[in-house]
Design a protein around this motif. Structure first.
Motif, PDB file in Angstrom:
ATOM      1  N   GLN A  85       6.133 -26.667  27.748  1.00 11.05           N
ATOM      2  CA  GLN A  85       5.879 -28.111  27.802  1.00 11.05           C
ATOM      3  C   GLN A  85       7.083 -28.904  27.308  1.00 11.05           C
ATOM      4  O   GLN A  85       7.469 -29.900  27.918  1.00 11.05           O
ATOM      5  CB  GLN A  85       4.651 -28.470  26.967  1.00 11.05           C
ATOM      6  CG  GLN A  85       3.343 -28.049  27.581  1.00 11.05           C
ATOM      7  CD  GLN A  85       2.175 -28.420  26.691  1.00 11.05           C
ATOM      8  OE1 GLN A  85       2.179 -28.159  25.490  1.00 11.05           O
ATOM      9  NE2 GLN A  85       1.178 -29.035  27.287  1.00 11.05           N
ATOM     10  N   GLU A  86       7.660 -28.476  26.187  1.00 13.40           N
ATOM     11  CA  GLU A  86       8.817 -29.185  25.628  1.00 13.40           C
ATOM     12  C   GLU A  86      10.007 -29.134  26.583  1.00 13.40           C
ATOM     13  O   GLU A  86      10.718 -30.124  26.748  1.00 13.40           O
ATOM     14  CB  GLU A  86       9.191 -28.628  24.256  1.00 13.40           C
ATOM     15  CG  GLU A  86       8.153 -28.913  23.186  1.00 13.40           C
ATOM     16  CD  GLU A  86       7.829 -30.392  23.015  1.00 13.40           C
ATOM     17  OE1 GLU A  86       8.776 -31.197  22.854  1.00 13.40           O
ATOM     18  OE2 GLU A  86       6.630 -30.756  23.049  1.00 13.40           O
ATOM     19  N   HIS A  87      10.231 -27.982  27.203  1.00 14.09           N
ATOM     20  CA  HIS A  87      11.319 -27.873  28.184  1.00 14.09           C
ATOM     21  C   HIS A  87      11.116 -28.887  29.306  1.00 14.09           C
ATOM     22  O   HIS A  87      12.049 -29.589  29.709  1.00 14.09           O
ATOM     23  CB  HIS A  87      11.382 -26.452  28.773  1.00 14.09           C
ATOM     24  CG  HIS A  87      12.289 -26.372  29.951  1.00 14.09           C
ATOM     25  ND1 HIS A  87      13.660 -26.368  29.842  1.00 14.09           N
ATOM     26  CD2 HIS A  87      12.012 -26.347  31.288  1.00 14.09           C
ATOM     27  CE1 HIS A  87      14.194 -26.333  31.060  1.00 14.09           C
ATOM     28  NE2 HIS A  87      13.210 -26.312  31.950  1.00 14.09           N
ATOM     29  N   LYS A  89       9.310 -31.642  29.282  1.00  9.79           N
ATOM     30  CA  LYS A  89       9.437 -33.031  28.808  1.00  9.79           C
ATOM     31  C   LYS A  89      10.901 -33.463  28.889  1.00  9.79           C
ATOM     32  O   LYS A  89      11.206 -34.575  29.317  1.00  9.79           O
ATOM     33  CB  LYS A  89       8.929 -33.166  27.374  1.00  9.79           C
ATOM     34  CG  LYS A  89       7.431 -33.183  27.252  1.00  9.79           C
ATOM     35  CD  LYS A  89       7.045 -33.349  25.787  1.00  9.79           C
ATOM     36  CE  LYS A  89       5.552 -33.278  25.593  1.00  9.79           C
ATOM     37  NZ  LYS A  89       5.184 -33.458  24.169  1.00  9.79           N
ATOM     38  N   GLU A  90      11.805 -32.586  28.465  1.00  8.16           N
ATOM     39  CA  GLU A  90      13.239 -32.883  28.554  1.00  8.16           C
ATOM     40  C   GLU A  90      13.677 -32.982  30.017  1.00  8.16           C
ATOM     41  O   GLU A  90      14.413 -33.895  30.393  1.00  8.16           O
ATOM     42  CB  GLU A  90      14.061 -31.808  27.833  1.00  8.16           C
ATOM     43  CG  GLU A  90      13.916 -31.815  26.340  1.00  8.16           C
ATOM     44  CD  GLU A  90      14.597 -32.991  25.653  1.00  8.16           C
ATOM     45  OE1 GLU A  90      15.498 -33.632  26.254  1.00  8.16           O
ATOM     46  OE2 GLU A  90      14.218 -33.284  24.506  1.00  8.16           O
ATOM     47  N   ARG A  91      13.222 -32.054  30.839  1.00  8.98           N
ATOM     48  CA  ARG A  91      13.572 -32.037  32.264  1.00  8.98           C
ATOM     49  C   ARG A  91      13.072 -33.300  32.957  1.00  8.98           C
ATOM     50  O   ARG A  91      13.812 -33.950  33.705  1.00  8.98           O
ATOM     51  CB  ARG A  91      12.960 -30.790  32.919  1.00  8.98           C
ATOM     52  CG  ARG A  91      13.333 -30.584  34.358  1.00  8.98           C
ATOM     53  CD  ARG A  91      12.618 -29.327  34.920  1.00  8.98           C
ATOM     54  NE  ARG A  91      12.374 -29.511  36.318  1.00  8.98           N
ATOM     55  CZ  ARG A  91      11.401 -30.218  36.863  1.00  8.98           C
ATOM     56  NH1 ARG A  91      10.512 -30.813  36.110  1.00  8.98           N
ATOM     57  NH2 ARG A  91      11.278 -30.336  38.158  1.00  8.98           N
ATOM     58  N   ARG A  92      11.823 -33.666  32.700  1.00  5.80           N
ATOM     59  CA  ARG A  92      11.277 -34.904  33.290  1.00  5.80           C
ATOM     60  C   ARG A  92      12.095 -36.109  32.837  1.00  5.80           C
ATOM     61  O   ARG A  92      12.338 -37.031  33.616  1.00  5.80           O
ATOM     62  CB  ARG A  92       9.825 -35.095  32.876  1.00  5.80           C
ATOM     63  CG  ARG A  92       8.850 -34.206  33.573  1.00  5.80           C
ATOM     64  CD  ARG A  92       7.438 -34.542  33.104  1.00  5.80           C
ATOM     65  NE  ARG A  92       6.496 -33.564  33.537  1.00  5.80           N
ATOM     66  CZ  ARG A  92       5.849 -32.729  32.722  1.00  5.80           C
ATOM     67  NH1 ARG A  92       6.039 -32.764  31.420  1.00  5.80           N
ATOM     68  NH2 ARG A  92       4.998 -31.865  33.213  1.00  5.80           N
ATOM     69  N   LEU A 119       4.047 -42.648  30.049  1.00  5.66           N
ATOM     70  CA  LEU A 119       5.180 -41.790  29.714  1.00  5.66           C
ATOM     71  C   LEU A 119       5.069 -41.150  28.341  1.00  5.66           C
ATOM     72  O   LEU A 119       5.704 -40.137  28.072  1.00  5.66           O
ATOM     73  CB  LEU A 119       6.492 -42.581  29.820  1.00  5.66           C
ATOM     74  CG  LEU A 119       6.822 -43.067  31.227  1.00  5.66           C
ATOM     75  CD1 LEU A 119       8.060 -43.956  31.197  1.00  5.66           C
ATOM     76  CD2 LEU A 119       7.008 -41.905  32.180  1.00  5.66           C
ATOM     77  N   GLN A 120       4.241 -41.713  27.476  1.00  4.01           N
ATOM     78  CA  GLN A 120       4.058 -41.162  26.131  1.00  4.01           C
ATOM     79  C   GLN A 120       3.530 -39.738  26.232  1.00  4.01           C
ATOM     80  O   GLN A 120       2.512 -39.487  26.840  1.00  4.01           O
ATOM     81  CB  GLN A 120       3.070 -42.030  25.339  1.00  4.01           C
ATOM     82  CG  GLN A 120       2.874 -41.612  23.906  1.00  4.01           C
ATOM     83  CD  GLN A 120       4.086 -41.956  23.056  1.00  4.01           C
ATOM     84  OE1 GLN A 120       4.696 -42.986  23.222  1.00  4.01           O
ATOM     85  NE2 GLN A 120       4.414 -41.074  22.144  1.00  4.01           N
ATOM     86  N   GLY A 121       4.270 -38.787  25.664  1.00  6.11           N
ATOM     87  CA  GLY A 121       3.857 -37.384  25.689  1.00  6.11           C
ATOM     88  C   GLY A 121       4.229 -36.638  26.958  1.00  6.11           C
ATOM     89  O   GLY A 121       4.084 -35.425  27.024  1.00  6.11           O
ATOM     90  N   ILE A 122       4.723 -37.352  27.960  1.00  6.31           N
ATOM     91  CA  ILE A 122       5.110 -36.737  29.232  1.00  6.31           C
ATOM     92  C   ILE A 122       6.603 -36.433  29.251  1.00  6.31           C
ATOM     93  O   ILE A 122       7.045 -35.461  29.840  1.00  6.31           O
ATOM     94  CB  ILE A 122       4.741 -37.656  30.426  1.00  6.31           C
ATOM     95  CG1 ILE A 122       3.246 -37.901  30.476  1.00  6.31           C
ATOM     96  CG2 ILE A 122       5.259 -37.103  31.735  1.00  6.31           C
ATOM     97  CD1 ILE A 122       2.411 -36.676  30.763  1.00  6.31           C
ATOM     98  N   ILE A 123       7.378 -37.317  28.611  1.00  2.72           N
ATOM     99  CA  ILE A 123       8.817 -37.087  28.468  1.00  2.72           C
ATOM    100  C   ILE A 123       9.108 -36.937  26.976  1.00  2.72           C
ATOM    101  O   ILE A 123       8.273 -37.264  26.136  1.00  2.72           O
ATOM    102  CB  ILE A 123       9.655 -38.231  29.095  1.00  2.72           C
ATOM    103  CG1 ILE A 123       9.383 -39.566  28.412  1.00  2.72           C
ATOM    104  CG2 ILE A 123       9.423 -38.303  30.590  1.00  2.72           C
ATOM    105  CD1 ILE A 123      10.307 -40.682  28.862  1.00  2.72           C
ATOM    106  N   ALA A 124      10.286 -36.450  26.655  1.00  2.00           N
ATOM    107  CA  ALA A 124      10.666 -36.227  25.261  1.00  2.00           C
ATOM    108  C   ALA A 124      10.564 -37.530  24.467  1.00  2.00           C
ATOM    109  O   ALA A 124      10.917 -38.597  24.966  1.00  2.00           O
ATOM    110  CB  ALA A 124      12.081 -35.668  25.200  1.00  2.00           C
TER     111      ALA A 124
END
Length: 136
Positions: A85-87, A89-92, A119-124
């Motif tokens: 998920q964290e990866h 979020k950075e990619r998005r 976008l909250q919680g979807i991207i870093a």
């Protein structure tokens, strides 16, 4: 065109941009058939449940019948769901920044204001904070 026409065009542009972000940036899709997927079993070599595509869980590239080599070239072959998920979020966030750079400044600002909650919680978090600051 009057002010109404210009505002109407901006609103239409925001709606089109929002749709693009929701469908092409936020959603994780099989690169073969474009079906959205949610499952992650721990291996970054992914296979689609809808088509025969095998793809890399890092770069989302279609790798034909085996994505292990591509995934291993990016880093660890196995990771936890949280790491996955964290990866992404950075990619998005990277893809979102690239896409936002293609928009007119007024459309970009309106779009960011409208998508603040989405976008909250979807991207870093660090990128989300910066983008929301820009929307003010």
């Amino acid at each position: 065109r009057g002010v109404r026409g210009t505002v109407g065009m901006a609103v239409a542009s925001v709606e089109a941009a929002k749709h693009h972000i929701e469908e092409e940036v936020i959603c994780l899709r099989c690169p073969g058939c474009r079906k959205v997927f949610f499952d992650f079993a721990g291996c970054m070599s992914l296979s689609c449940g809808n088509c025969p595509c095998c793809f890399c869980g890092y770069c989302m590239k279609d790798c034909g019948s085996d994505a292990h080599a591509c995934a291993a070239s990016h880093g660890e072959l196995f990771m936890t769901f949280h790491q996955f998920q964290e990866h992404h979020k950075e990619r998005r966030g990277r893809y979102l920044q690239e896409y936002l750079g293609t928009l007119k400044p007024d459309v970009r600002k309106m779009l960011l204001k409208e998508m603040q909650g989405t976008l909250q919680g979807i991207i870093a978090d660090h990128l989300n904070a910066r983008l929301m600051q820009e929307a003010r």
